[in-house]
Each structure stands twice: as structure tokens, then as C-alpha cells.
Write a protein that holds these residues in place. Sequence first.
Motif, PDB file in Angstrom:
ATOM      1  N   SER A   2       0.838  -0.768  -0.667  1.00  0.00           N
ATOM      2  CA  SER A   2      -0.283  -0.167  -0.134  1.00  0.00           C
ATOM      3  C   SER A   2       0.758   1.531   0.320  1.00  0.00           C
ATOM      4  O   SER A   2       2.105   1.285   0.240  1.00  0.00           O
ATOM      5  N   SER A   3       0.214   2.455  -0.702  1.00  0.00           N
ATOM      6  CA  SER A   3       1.133   3.767  -1.014  1.00  0.00           C
ATOM      7  C   SER A   3       1.080   4.775   0.841  1.00  0.00           C
ATOM      8  O   SER A   3       0.161   4.007   1.193  1.00  0.00           O
ATOM      9  N   HIS A   4       2.270   5.058   0.930  1.00  0.00           N
ATOM     10  CA  HIS A   4       1.849   5.900   1.535  1.00  0.00           C
ATOM     11  C   HIS A   4       0.589   6.311   2.560  1.00  0.00           C
ATOM     12  O   HIS A   4      -0.119   6.779   3.298  1.00  0.00           O
ATOM     13  N   ASP A   6      -2.591   5.557   1.490  1.00  0.00           N
ATOM     14  CA  ASP A   6      -3.071   5.181   1.277  1.00  0.00           C
ATOM     15  C   ASP A   6      -3.512   4.535   2.613  1.00  0.00           C
ATOM     16  O   ASP A   6      -4.475   4.539   3.327  1.00  0.00           O
ATOM     17  N   LYS A   7      -2.146   4.382   3.338  1.00  0.00           N
ATOM     18  CA  LYS A   7      -2.763   3.869   4.577  1.00  0.00           C
ATOM     19  C   LYS A   7      -2.526   4.674   5.588  1.00  0.00           C
ATOM     20  O   LYS A   7      -3.052   4.339   6.457  1.00  0.00           O
ATOM     21  N   LEU A  10      -6.322   4.823   5.428  1.00  0.00           N
ATOM     22  CA  LEU A  10      -7.275   3.603   6.088  1.00  0.00           C
ATOM     23  C   LEU A  10      -7.025   3.590   7.672  1.00  0.00           C
ATOM     24  O   LEU A  10      -8.170   3.926   8.174  1.00  0.00           O
ATOM     25  N   ASP A  79       3.783  -4.061   6.092  1.00  0.00           N
ATOM     26  CA  ASP A  79       2.527  -3.277   5.614  1.00  0.00           C
ATOM     27  C   ASP A  79       0.982  -2.795   5.665  1.00  0.00           C
ATOM     28  O   ASP A  79       0.110  -3.379   5.694  1.00  0.00           O
TER      29      ASP A  79
END
Length: 254
Positions: A2-4, A6-7, A10, A79
Motif C-alpha cells: 500500500s502507498s503512504h 493509502d495507509k 486507512l 505493510d
Amino acid sequence: MSSHRDKAQLFHSLHKPSDPVILYNIWDAGSAAAVARAGAKAIATGSWSVAGAQGYKDGQALPLEEALVIAARIVASVDLPVTVDFEGGYAADPQAVGENVRRLLELGVVGLNFEDQIVAGTGLHSVSDQVARVSAVRRAADALGVPAFVNARTDVFLKAAPEADPAALRDEAIARGKAYAEAGADGIFVPGLTDRALIAEICTALALPVNVMMPDDPAGLREVAALGVGRVSLGPAPYRSMIAALEEKARGFY
């Protein structure tokens, strides 16, 4: 992986009142990986534990450069979203705080705890001073273009005298929480707050997610969640439990 961004998104979404994100605080890459394998949705460090694992006392005794190396290793080991207990930002001046936060978030960290006690001093920063500091943290995060979660911690309860009036502490925590929210905080962390009625009152009074700390025992989790909290931390309890178990095992060999 996952991208920065996206994290970070989330991690924000996990903060749900009465259905809180559970953060079983870790101290290094190995403990982060273990908690991830256990099913965690996010990873959080605890400053006391990170310092203790390296032979330091809490309170920014762990050098900043070493703290950043540890954070980078933790991010690389999982991740999952990683949030770091960044204590007082390793500075008093807002501009210096902002620069330190920028360096932390550039490692891939998606959030941080930022406290209002005067590290290596006494008492708390004034509301106006801490608002300036929280604003600097927010600007540093926004400049990176990643929606980092700023968890503004108030030590109103943690640093209170034993004879302090709980109602007065509640009112001060709420006032500080509202001020920090206006300065750009995404959550309010109130360590030392254990009274169930006061937790509920603070959750009702604040629009942003409230973070409380509880013992290393899942038995009371449902009751605490029902009070309206959006985040539950274990703080140094997991590290202390692990060290106690390690010591007990080792005794069998001596």
C-alpha cells in the motif's frame, strides 16, 4: 504494498466512536511484525517501550536520530499503517517541532502522538503555546501531501495531583481538546483517564476521536468501547508484560 497515502487514509478510517481501533503498542521491527501477524489493523509505538528497549528512560532521552532509525525499520517491517509516539516533538519551538515531524513522516509514518507536557520540565505547555505547536505539526504534515493523523495528547489527568478535582480536570481536558482540534489535531489522547463516567463525558463533548489507555487485558475492552472512544492504546503494558515473561523464563536457567 500500500502507498503512504493509502495507509494514512486507512488509518483515519479506523477511528470509529464505540468501535475503536485497538493499538497494541510495540517497540521495534520484530514486535511490530509479531503484532501484525496477530491480526492488528495498524501499528503504534509507545515511547516508554521504545526507549526502554534501547536502554533509555522515557522523556526524549532516546536521541532523535536513533528514534528515527527505529521508526524507519518498523515501517519497513510491516505493510500496515504505522503511528509513532513522538512525545513532545523533540523541541519546544514550533518551527523546530515542525521540522522534526517532517523528518518522521517522510519515513512513511502515517500518524503521531504529540503531547502537551513540558518534557524534561514541569507542568504542561500553556494552551496558546501548545496550539502553536500543534499547528506546526499540522502544517508539516500537510506540506507532505499525506493526511497524517495528528493525535494530540493532553496530560491533564496523567500529571494531576492526587487531590485534584476530577470535574475540573475533565473541563480542562475538554477545553484543551477543542483548542487542539481547531489547531488541526485529528484525535485527542487522554492518558491517565480511567473513570468510566468521565471518559463518556469527554467523548460526548469532543467532536474528534478520543483515545484512552487501558491495561494489557482484553476483558474490559467492550465496556470501554461502549463509552464512545475511537481509539484504545495499551501504552507500555505490552513491553512490561514481555520483559516480565522473559525474565521469568531466564530464571529457570540460573
